[in-house]
Scaffold this motif. Sequence first.
Motif, short mmCIF file in Angstrom:
data_model
loop_
_atom_site.label_atom_id
_atom_site.label_comp_id
_atom_site.label_asym_id
_atom_site.label_seq_id
_atom_site.Cartn_x
_atom_site.Cartn_y
_atom_site.Cartn_z
N ASP A 390 0.86 -1.19 0.00
CA ASP A 390 0.00 0.00 0.00
C ASP A 390 0.89 1.24 0.00
N ARG A 392 0.51 4.35 -0.78
CA ARG A 392 -0.01 5.58 -0.15
C ARG A 392 0.14 5.51 1.36
N GLU A 393 -0.18 4.37 1.92
CA GLU A 393 -0.07 4.19 3.36
C GLU A 393 1.40 4.29 3.78
N LEU A 396 2.35 7.89 3.96
CA LEU A 396 1.77 8.50 5.16
C LEU A 396 2.55 8.11 6.42
#
Lengths: 564, 289
Positions: A390, A392-393, A396
Motif C-alpha cells: 500500500d 499511499r499508506e 503517510l
Amino acid sequence: MQILLRELIPGDLIPGEGRAGTGAEYRDRELDVAAVTLGSGADCTVQIFGADVLRRHATLTPANPGFTLSCERGATVLVEGVPTGRARLEPGTVLELAGARLRIVVPPAGFDAALELEPQTKVSARAFEAAYATDLEHTRLGRRGSAWILGLGLLAIGLVIPWFVHLDWLPWWSSDQVWSSGPLLPAHGVAIGNDCGACHATPFQRVQDAACTDCHRAMTDHAPVPLSSHVGLDGVRCATCHKEHNTPPHITITADALCTDCHAAPDWPDNRLAAVSGFSEAAHPAFAADLLTSRHEARGTGLAYAWSWQSSPLPEARDPSNLKYPHDAHLDPGKVQHLVTGAALACGDCHTLQADEEHFAPIRMEQHCRDCHDLKFDRAAPDRELPHADPREALLVMEGHYLRLYADPDAGQPSRERRRLPDRARAADRCEGPAYLCARARTAREAETQFTVRGCVTCHEVNVHDTDDLFGRYQVAPIRLTPDFFRAARFNHRAHLTQRDATGDAACLTCHEADGSTASSDVLMPDIDQCVTCHGDHRQADLIPLNCVDCHSFHPGIATEAAE
Amino acid sequence: MFDNLLRYRSYRYLWWGLASIVAGWAIYASYSGSEPPNGGTWQGYVLGTWAALLIVWLTLLGVRKRSYRSRFGTTQGWTSAHVYLGLAAWVLATLHCALQFGWNVHTLAWALMSTVILSGVAGLYGYINYPAQLAANRAGHSRSDLFAELYELNRKGLDIARRCSADVQVGVQSSVEHTSLGGGVIAQLSGRDRSRFETIEGGRQPNVDQAPVIELVANRITRADRRAEVNHLQELLAILCRRQSILRRLRTDIRLQGWLKAWLYLHVPLTFATLAALVAHIVSTFIYW
C-alpha cells in the motif's frame, strides 16, 4: 389286517416234455396287509399283465364282510361282467381283469377277509414287457411339461415381474435389479441405490443427459457449443461415452482414440490447436505456456492494469509478473541463507504443494520474503517499518514519522544506533524551518530512495510519473504470479518427486532449472522433450504409457471459458 | 450313423463353426480399449445378434426333425450343423458378454444356454459310445425278444417249481413275482436291482441279481431225496441261471437306453428356458437402454 389269498393253480402237462404234470391245486397265502392291490407292477399283491392294465390298477380294501373296490382314475374291472370303477363287493362277487378272476369269499376263522384267485392263463410277451417301466418316458420325467414350466417361469422372473416392479405394481418386491447388467460406479451406487428409474426414466429410450446433469451441474462442454455441431459432437449424449454397468465398474474412456480421432487432423473453423496423434516429440506439439499478461493504459495520474491469459511457446515465453526475483541468487548458499538455520534456501521453503498435488500455495511477501526483506526506512529508527502492498499508506507512515521527528522534542532521544554512530546520526535530517515543511521534504527524499534506489524497487517495477504530487508520483506495478503455466494439463508433482537419482531440490531441478535463472520472467517449465525421456504413448512399449486423458481433461473448463 | 453325423459332408459344418468362431474372435479383437469389452458396444451387438439367431435356429432342429416331408436339407445335415454351430454359439455368446457375469437375467440366459450346450455334448458322447455297448449287450436280439424269453422262462420255472418241494415253490414263485426291472428314473439309470423273494419260513429277503434264489435251489439239490426231484431242481436251476442272464442284459439295456435319452430331459426343457431368458435379456436391455 389278515387276508387270505387262495390261488387256484390249474394242473397241466409240463410244457415241452409231454409228460404228466400235477393236478389242479390251491395255494394259500396269508397276507398281513391293509389292502390287496391289483396291477401289472411287480409291487402289486396280485400281478396281472395286459395292455389295458395299469401298473397299479385297483385296490381292494377289506370291509367286513367283503371288500371295497377302488380303481385308478379312468380304470375299471369287470364286476359280475359290468365295468366298474368303485363298488362295495359282497362275498360271492366275482371280479375279472385281463383274464384273471377273483372271487370274494367269506373269510375263514382268523382272517379279516378272503379272496380266491384264478390267475391269467395266457399273457402276451408284449403285455408282460409293458408291465415294467423300462423307458424314461414311463417315469414322471417329462420334457414338454417341464419345458412349459421353465419357459413361462423364466419369462415371469426375467420379464413380467420386473416390469410390474418398474410400474410400481409390486411395491413389496425389492427391485428390478435382475435387469441390471452389471454394477454401478460406487459413487453412483451410493447416490442412486436400486432406483433404476433415476437414469432410465423412459422405457425403450436411451439415458438422457438430464439424468447426469441432475447431479453433475457444473460439468463443462468439451468444446464451445457452435463448434460442437461442426465437429460432430452435437447430439452426443453423456452416456454415449460414459457407459455404466461394466464389470468391473468403469465409466471413463481412456483410449487415445477419444481425442486423436478429431485432434490428429483438426479441421474446424478458427482452429488454434496443433495436430496431435499421440505422446512423443513427433506426435505431440511442443508445450506452450499460459501467461497472465497485463495491459496498462493511462488513467488519472497513473496507469490502469488489466490482466488476461496469453499463450506463448515455451522458448519465447517470458513471465510478465512485474516481480523481480532471481532464483539463482536465492538458491546460492553463498548469497542467501536461511535466517534461522543458516542453511541454503530450499525450494520447499517458498513453494508448498497443495492438496491437489499439482499446484503450489501462492507466494506471500509477509510469509516468504519479509524475514529477510524488512521494510525499515530510517536507520535511526530500526523499529519502524513501512506497510507492504500500500504505497499511499507507506508515504503517510513516512510523513508521520518525520513530522514527529521534527516536531516532538522527545523524538530525538538517542538510540543505541545513534550512540554507536554519533557523527552520522541525523546528519541528513537537519532542517531549519517549520517542522511540517521539513517533514514533507524529508519524506520526499526518502520516498525517492525507497521507490527508485532501494526498498520497494528491489522487488517491484515502479512507474515514476511526472507530477508534484508525492502520492501520485510513484506507482508500483501490480504483481500477478501465474498460478498454472499449463492450464490445459494435469500433473502430479508428488508422484514425480520420487526419482532414482535425485531427491529434494535435486528432484525439482530435474525439470525446473531454477538454479540458473537470473530473472523472475524466466518461465522455468520443462518442454515435452523432458517428459518423453520417461513417458510415451501406447506405441512405445519401453516407456511409461501416457494416455491423453492422463494429462488432459475431456471437459476442460478453459475450452468453453476461452470461447466465452 | 453318429460317426457320419460328425463327418457329414467332409466336416462341412465343423468348418462353418470354426469360421464363426474365428470371425467372432476377429470382431472381439477390434475392441480399441475405449471401454471394456461388453455387450453394449457395436461388437457386442453384432456378436449377440449372431449368437441369438444361432440359438433360434438351433432350436428349430426340433421342428425340422418332425417335418418328415421337408426337403430343406437332410435331418442328418441339420443335426451335424446343430452340433458344430451349437458349440460355436457358446463361444459367440461368451464373446458377446465378454465374461462380464453377475446375478441378473443376462447371465442367467448365458448360464442356461451353457447348460443346454453342455447337456448336448453329453448327449453326443452317449450317441457316440452307447450304441455299440447296447448292441453288444443285446447280442443280436431286440429288447422284446429278451422280454419274450424272460416271460417264457418265468412260465417254465413256475411250472417246474410246482413240482418241487414247498420251500422251492414259494421261493421261486415269489422271486418271479417280485423281480424288479426298470422302475423310476434312478432305478433305470443306476440299474439297481431291488428284487426280493420269500422263504417258506416267511418274510421277504433281497434277491439281488437272483443269486439268493439260485443258491436256494442249488442247495436243495443236495438234499433232494428223490431222483425226479433232483431232475426238476436241476432243470429249474438251469432256467433260473438263464433267467439271471436275461435280467442282467435287460438291466444293462434299460440303463444304457436311459442314459442315451436322459440328457434330452435337460436339453429340451432348458432350451425353452434359454429362449425365455433370451427374450427377457433382449427386451430388458432395451427397456433400460
